[in-house]
Write a protein that holds these residues in place. Structure first.
Motif, mmCIF file in Angstrom:
data_model
loop_
_atom_site.group_PDB
_atom_site.id
_atom_site.type_symbol
_atom_site.label_atom_id
_atom_site.label_comp_id
_atom_site.label_asym_id
_atom_site.label_seq_id
_atom_site.Cartn_x
_atom_site.Cartn_y
_atom_site.Cartn_z
ATOM 1 N N ASP A 34 6.284 -40.321 -58.014
ATOM 2 C CA ASP A 34 5.132 -39.949 -57.189
ATOM 3 C C ASP A 34 3.852 -39.941 -58.019
ATOM 4 O OD1 ASP A 34 5.786 -37.784 -58.743
ATOM 5 O OD2 ASP A 34 5.844 -36.331 -57.112
ATOM 6 N N PHE A 35 3.766 -40.888 -58.938
ATOM 7 C CA PHE A 35 2.609 -41.032 -59.811
ATOM 8 C C PHE A 35 2.348 -42.529 -60.008
ATOM 9 C CE2 PHE A 35 6.493 -40.547 -62.235
ATOM 10 C CZ PHE A 35 6.472 -41.612 -63.121
ATOM 11 N N HIS A 90 -4.184 -40.340 -67.955
ATOM 12 C CA HIS A 90 -4.619 -39.427 -66.891
ATOM 13 C C HIS A 90 -3.447 -38.940 -66.035
ATOM 14 C CE1 HIS A 90 -8.726 -40.224 -67.929
ATOM 15 N NE2 HIS A 90 -8.546 -41.524 -67.763
ATOM 16 N N VAL A 91 -2.352 -39.700 -65.996
ATOM 17 C CA VAL A 91 -1.178 -39.329 -65.214
ATOM 18 C C VAL A 91 -0.569 -38.012 -65.716
ATOM 19 C CG1 VAL A 91 1.198 -40.053 -64.673
ATOM 20 C CG2 VAL A 91 -0.687 -41.674 -64.467
ATOM 21 N N GLU A 93 -2.045 -35.355 -66.479
ATOM 22 C CA GLU A 93 -2.665 -34.196 -65.820
ATOM 23 C C GLU A 93 -1.789 -33.733 -64.660
ATOM 24 O OE1 GLU A 93 -6.714 -35.209 -64.793
ATOM 25 O OE2 GLU A 93 -7.108 -35.877 -66.846
ATOM 26 N N TYR A 94 -1.211 -34.680 -63.937
ATOM 27 C CA TYR A 94 -0.281 -34.366 -62.846
ATOM 28 C C TYR A 94 1.118 -34.029 -63.377
ATOM 29 C CZ TYR A 94 3.181 -35.149 -59.241
ATOM 30 O OH TYR A 94 4.265 -35.004 -58.423
ATOM 31 N N LEU A 95 1.635 -34.872 -64.279
ATOM 32 C CA LEU A 95 3.002 -34.687 -64.751
ATOM 33 C C LEU A 95 3.187 -33.383 -65.523
ATOM 34 C CD1 LEU A 95 3.971 -38.317 -65.798
ATOM 35 C CD2 LEU A 95 4.785 -37.020 -63.824
ATOM 36 N N VAL A 97 1.945 -30.611 -64.783
ATOM 37 C CA VAL A 97 2.157 -29.582 -63.758
ATOM 38 C C VAL A 97 3.558 -29.752 -63.159
ATOM 39 C CG1 VAL A 97 1.374 -28.693 -61.519
ATOM 40 C CG2 VAL A 97 -0.298 -29.338 -63.275
ATOM 41 N N ARG A 98 3.923 -30.976 -62.848
ATOM 42 C CA ARG A 98 5.252 -31.237 -62.272
ATOM 43 C C ARG A 98 6.365 -30.773 -63.215
ATOM 44 N NH1 ARG A 98 7.708 -37.094 -60.241
ATOM 45 N NH2 ARG A 98 9.860 -36.562 -60.700
#
Length: 191
Positions: A34-35, A90-91, A93-95, A97-98
Motif C-alpha cells: 500500500d505504498f 519519502h515512502v 515517512e509512511y512505512l 508508522v506502519r
C-alpha cells in the motif's frame, strides 16, 4: 526499547542525496503493498529466518489480546525469501508508522533471483523491544493467531495471506506452513 519506533527509525538513516533505496519485505510487505514503488523484484537475504515471535498490538491484535506477526531471527546459513521494492526515501515517512510496533530499520544485502546483489533496508523487531514475544510452539502460536483480531483484520488473514505469498515465491518456510496447518486444525475443531 519502546514499542513505538517511529522517531527512533527517523533518526537511524540520513537519506540526503538519495533518490531511491531498496526495501526488503518478508511478511505483510510481500502482499500488502500500500505504498508507491519504482521497481519490485523477488529477493532473499542470508543469515535470517522468519518467525512469528512479534506481538501485534496495533494491526492484527489489540493491547489486551495481541496477535502474532513475523520478525527475523538470526540463524547462520539460513536464507529468507521475500520481495524487494525500490522506493523513494519519502515512502519511509509512511512505512515507519506502519511498522512502528517495535520494528527498526537495518541495512541488509539482498540477492535477487538472477544472482545480482543490492544493499537495502529491512524492518526487524529485535528481542529488546517491548512487543517481542519470543519462541512458542507452533500450535500455541496458531491458537493465539486464531483468536486475535485488530484494526487491520483477523490475525489469521495475515498468516494465510503470507503463506499463500510465500508459496507463490517458491519459499518453503516450514515455520509458517506448520502454523498454517495448526490454524486450519483449530478452525476445523471450532466448526
Amino acid at each position: 526499547m519502546s514499542v513505538n519506533t517511529i522517531e527512533h527509525n527517523r533518526k537511524r538513516f540520513n537519506f540526503e542525496g538519495i533518490d531511491a533505496i531498496w526495501l526488503f519485505g518478508y511478511g505483510s510487505l510481500i502482499y500488502k503493498v500500500d505504498f508507491p514503488f519504482l521497481e519490485k523484484r523477488p529477493a532473499s537475504i542470508r543469515g535470517w529466518v522468519r518467525r512469528f515471535w512479534q506481538a501485534s498490538h496495533d494491526h492484527r491484535g489489540t493491547p489486551e489480546a495481541p496477535g502474532r506477526v513475523v520478525t527475523l531471527i538470526e540463524q547462520p546459513g539460513a536464507v529468507c525469501k521475500g520481495m524487494a521494492y525500490r522506493v523513494s526515501p519519502h515512502v519511509f515517512e509512511y512505512l515507519d508508522v506502519r511498522e512502528k510496533n517495535g520494528y527498526l530499520r537495518f541495512s541488509t544485502t539482498m540477492t535477487f533471483d538472477d544472482g545480482s546483489h543490492a544493499e537495502g533496508l529491512v524492518y526487524i523487531a529485535t528481542e529488546d523491544n517491548e512487543a517481542f514475544l519470543g519462541e512458542a510452539s507452533e500450535a500455541d502460536i496458531a491458537r493465539q493467531i486464531a483468536s486475535a483480531t485488530g484494526p487491520s483484520g483477523p490475525n489469521s488473514e495475515y498468516l494465510l495471506r503470507l503463506a499463500e505469498s510465500l508459496r507463490a515465491l517458491g519459499d518453503d518456510c516450514a515455520h509458517t506452513f506448520t502454523i498454517e496447518s495448526h490454524l486450519r486444525s483449530v478452525d476445523n475443531a471450532d466448526r
